[in-house]
Motif scaffolding. Sequence first.
Motif, short mmCIF file in Angstrom:
data_model
loop_
_atom_site.label_atom_id
_atom_site.label_comp_id
_atom_site.label_asym_id
_atom_site.label_seq_id
_atom_site.Cartn_x
_atom_site.Cartn_y
_atom_site.Cartn_z
N GLY A 1 47.24 37.39 41.65
CA GLY A 1 46.32 37.02 42.73
C GLY A 1 45.73 38.28 43.34
O GLY A 1 45.58 39.30 42.64
N GLY A 2 45.57 38.22 44.64
CA GLY A 2 46.15 37.28 45.61
C GLY A 2 47.65 37.04 45.40
O GLY A 2 48.35 37.86 44.86
N GLU A 3 48.04 35.87 45.90
CA GLU A 3 49.42 35.43 45.73
C GLU A 3 49.39 34.06 45.04
O GLU A 3 49.08 33.05 45.68
CB GLU A 3 50.11 35.34 47.10
N THR B 1 46.76 37.61 28.64
CA THR B 1 45.63 37.03 29.37
C THR B 1 46.00 36.96 30.84
O THR B 1 47.07 36.45 31.18
CB THR B 1 45.30 35.61 28.86
N PHE B 2 45.11 37.48 31.68
CA PHE B 2 45.34 37.49 33.13
C PHE B 2 44.59 36.35 33.78
O PHE B 2 43.40 36.15 33.51
CB PHE B 2 44.87 38.82 33.74
N VAL B 3 45.30 35.60 34.63
CA VAL B 3 44.68 34.52 35.41
C VAL B 3 44.87 34.88 36.88
O VAL B 3 46.02 34.96 37.34
CB VAL B 3 45.32 33.16 35.08
N ARG B 4 43.77 35.11 37.58
CA ARG B 4 43.87 35.54 38.98
C ARG B 4 43.40 34.42 39.91
O ARG B 4 42.24 34.00 39.85
CB ARG B 4 43.03 36.80 39.24
N THR B 5 44.32 33.95 40.77
CA THR B 5 43.98 32.90 41.73
C THR B 5 43.42 33.52 43.02
O THR B 5 43.61 34.70 43.29
CB THR B 5 45.23 32.09 42.09
N THR B 6 42.77 32.69 43.83
CA THR B 6 42.28 33.16 45.13
C THR B 6 43.38 33.03 46.18
O THR B 6 44.26 32.18 46.08
CB THR B 6 41.12 32.31 45.66
N THR C 1 43.29 44.53 45.63
CA THR C 1 42.59 43.33 45.14
C THR C 1 41.98 42.56 46.31
O THR C 1 42.14 41.36 46.44
CB THR C 1 43.53 42.41 44.34
N LEU C 2 41.27 43.31 47.16
CA LEU C 2 40.65 42.69 48.34
C LEU C 2 39.71 41.57 47.94
O LEU C 2 39.51 40.63 48.70
CB LEU C 2 39.89 43.76 49.13
N TYR C 3 39.16 41.66 46.73
CA TYR C 3 38.19 40.65 46.26
C TYR C 3 38.84 39.30 45.96
O TYR C 3 38.12 38.34 45.63
CB TYR C 3 37.45 41.17 45.02
#
Length: 224
Positions: free
Chosen positions: A75-77, A25-30, A41-43
């Motif tokens: 992310g992001g980071e 499962t991927f969790v992408r933060t801003t 991942t500019l978005y």
Amino acid sequence: MSKYKIVEIFDSIEGEGKRSGQLATFVRTTGCNLRCSYCDTLYALSEKNCEYTELTSDEIISRLNPLYRKVTLTGGEPLFHPNIKELISEMCSAGYEVNVETNGSIRVAPFRVADNIFFTIDYKLPCSDMENRMDKDAFLELTKEDVVKFVIGTKEDCDKTIEVVRMLQSHYGNEMPLIYLSAVCGRISHADIVTFMKSHTELSNARIQLQMHKIIWPDIDKGV
Ligand code: SF4
């Protein structure tokens, strides 16, 4: 309770790295503190320019898949995100193996909060335009379970990769983190990376990685 600004949560296969091909499962933060020349991942780079949802750690953990029990925090980071240590700790306590993808500009040791966590840390090479942001100390606090990733675009990047790998080998000896190499799309071929590996003994245990998710879903940028 802390809230986290999350761009997306989705299940997919790991496209790269040491769990490559496995479900997670991927969790992408801003948010990101860098601006790499080749960022895909500019978005997710800035709160001002991206869509996100504010979620508590309980809400995030409820969306992780207990069948795989693997999370990739990206992310992001992610380490740039406020209170992220708390979220990492709670995901580990819930029994998930957490892969934290980080960009090499932030020390990782303070975030190693459990045994079931490893870091995939980028060393940003000259073609990223972000090499001056690398925190050398972050690369000296790794374990054999962590991954150092080099995204290579030029001959200068190849030379720098060897310099950094030598530094790591001198520091870690037999306790080296894993070394993964990949190509900046459109700037260097995968065949060139293999030729580079073959010509340097320092890379005898390194691995090339393809971005498997981009091969499987070439026309989809998000959620895979
Ligand atoms: S660190 Fe990653 S997310 Fe941030 S700008 Fe570089 S490639 Fe993009």
